[in-house]
Design an enzyme around this catalytic site. Structure first.
Site, short mmCIF file in Angstrom:
data_model
loop_
_atom_site.label_atom_id
_atom_site.label_comp_id
_atom_site.label_asym_id
_atom_site.label_seq_id
_atom_site.Cartn_x
_atom_site.Cartn_y
_atom_site.Cartn_z
N GLY A 180 46.60 73.74 40.57
CA GLY A 180 46.83 73.96 39.15
C GLY A 180 48.31 73.82 38.83
O GLY A 180 49.16 74.05 39.70
N GLN A 194 56.06 74.62 34.01
CA GLN A 194 56.54 74.41 35.37
C GLN A 194 57.25 73.08 35.55
O GLN A 194 57.98 72.89 36.52
CB GLN A 194 55.38 74.50 36.37
CG GLN A 194 54.77 75.90 36.47
CD GLN A 194 53.65 75.95 37.47
OE1 GLN A 194 52.52 75.61 37.17
NE2 GLN A 194 53.97 76.35 38.70
N CYS A 247 51.96 79.85 44.13
CA CYS A 247 52.39 79.16 42.92
C CYS A 247 53.39 78.08 43.31
O CYS A 247 54.27 78.32 44.13
CB CYS A 247 53.04 80.16 41.97
SG CYS A 247 53.60 79.42 40.43
N LEU A 248 53.24 76.91 42.71
CA LEU A 248 54.16 75.81 43.05
C LEU A 248 55.59 76.13 42.65
O LEU A 248 56.53 75.53 43.17
CB LEU A 248 53.69 74.50 42.39
CG LEU A 248 52.35 73.96 42.91
CD1 LEU A 248 51.95 72.71 42.13
CD2 LEU A 248 52.41 73.66 44.40
N HIS A 257 45.58 82.25 36.15
CA HIS A 257 46.95 82.08 36.64
C HIS A 257 47.71 81.07 35.78
O HIS A 257 48.86 81.30 35.39
CB HIS A 257 46.87 81.64 38.12
CG HIS A 257 48.17 81.29 38.76
ND1 HIS A 257 48.64 81.94 39.90
CD2 HIS A 257 49.10 80.33 38.48
CE1 HIS A 257 49.81 81.41 40.24
NE2 HIS A 257 50.11 80.43 39.41
N GLU A 258 47.05 79.94 35.45
CA GLU A 258 47.72 78.89 34.68
C GLU A 258 47.93 79.31 33.22
O GLU A 258 48.98 79.02 32.64
CB GLU A 258 46.94 77.57 34.75
CG GLU A 258 46.75 77.00 36.16
CD GLU A 258 48.01 76.92 36.99
OE1 GLU A 258 49.11 76.74 36.42
OE2 GLU A 258 47.91 77.06 38.22
N HIS A 297 50.95 81.36 32.91
CA HIS A 297 52.19 80.57 32.85
C HIS A 297 52.56 80.24 31.40
O HIS A 297 53.73 80.22 31.05
CB HIS A 297 52.03 79.25 33.61
CG HIS A 297 52.34 79.32 35.08
ND1 HIS A 297 53.57 79.67 35.55
CD2 HIS A 297 51.57 79.07 36.17
CE1 HIS A 297 53.56 79.63 36.88
NE2 HIS A 297 52.36 79.27 37.29
#
Ligand code: NI
Length: 177
Positions: A49, A54, A98-99, A140-141, A144
Site C-alpha cells: 500500500g 508518502q 510502512c514504506l 493504515h493508508e 496516512h
C-alpha cells in the site's frame, strides 16, 4: 501515454507525513499519472500500500495490492477520497510496517472488517468490504491521508525509539547520498 516513474518515498519524520490531505475534486491526467507512478513506486519498494503524501502529494489518494504471493493474481486498487462507512466491533491485531518507516514492524490493533466508500479512476463511487490483510492495509493508508502513522498507535516510549532510529537512518542516508 507517458512513462511511469518511481517517485522518492518520504521518510518519517517529515512534516508532510503529519498533515491532513485535501480531497480530490476530479479525475484528470495529472491524477492518472500520479496513480501510475504510485503503483510503480509501491511494487518497486516492494509494498502492499502507498498513500499520496508518502510521495509528497497532499491529496486523498491511495493505492494497494494485497495479493499475498507471487502466484496470486495482482489485485491493484486505487482509491480517491476514501471514507470508512462502517467498522466492525471485532478487532484484529496485525504486524504493520510502512514504506516511510522502513525496517520497523509492530503489532497494531484495528477493526477486523471495514466498509470503504471511494471514487475509482473513472470518477465512479464504489464501496468495498474489506477484511483480513486488506482491512488492515486500507485503514493504515487512510490514516496516512489524515497525517497519522501506525507508530501513533504505539506507546510514547516505543514511538520515540523508532523516531530516534529513523532520524539516525535519515542522517546516514543524507551523508552517503
Ligand atoms: Ni504506511
Amino acid at each position: 501515454m507517458p512513462f511511469m516513474a518511481i517517485r522518492p518515498i518520504l521518510l518519517h519524520p517529515d512534516p508532510r507525513l503529519k498533515k491532513r490531505c485535501d480531497p480530490v475534486d476530479g479525475i484528470d491526467d495529472k491524477l492518472r499519472i500520479l496513480i501510475d507512478d504510485m503503483f510503480e513506486t509501491m511494487y518497486d519498494a516492494p509494498g502492499i500500500g502507498l498513500a499520496a503524501p508518502q510521495v509528497g502529494v497532499m491529496s486523498r489518494v491511495l493505492v494497494m495490492d494485497c495479493a499475498k504471493t507471487d502466484e496470486e493474481e495482482p489485485a491493484p486498487i486505487a482509491m480517491m477520497n476514501p471514507e470508512i462507512l462502517w467498522a466492525s466491533d471485532e478487532m484484529n491485531t496485525h504486524e504493520e510496517g510502512c514504506l516511510s518507516i522502513p525496517e520497523e514492524f509492530n503489532d497494531v490493533e484495528r477493526p477486523a472488517a471495514v466498509q470503504v466508500r471511494y471514487l475509482d479512476l473513472d470518477g465512479a463511487e464504489q464501496t468495498l468490504d474489506c477484511d483480513g490483510l486488506l482491512a488492515t492495509c486500507v485503514q493504515h493508508e487512510i490514516d496516512h491521508l489524515d497525517g497519522k502513522l501506525f507508530i501513533d498507535y504505539l506507546g510514547p516510549m516505543k514511538r520515540q525509539m523508532i523516531t530516534g532510529r529513523m532520524k539516525k537512518r535519515k542522517k546516514e542516508k543524507a551523508k552517503t547520498a
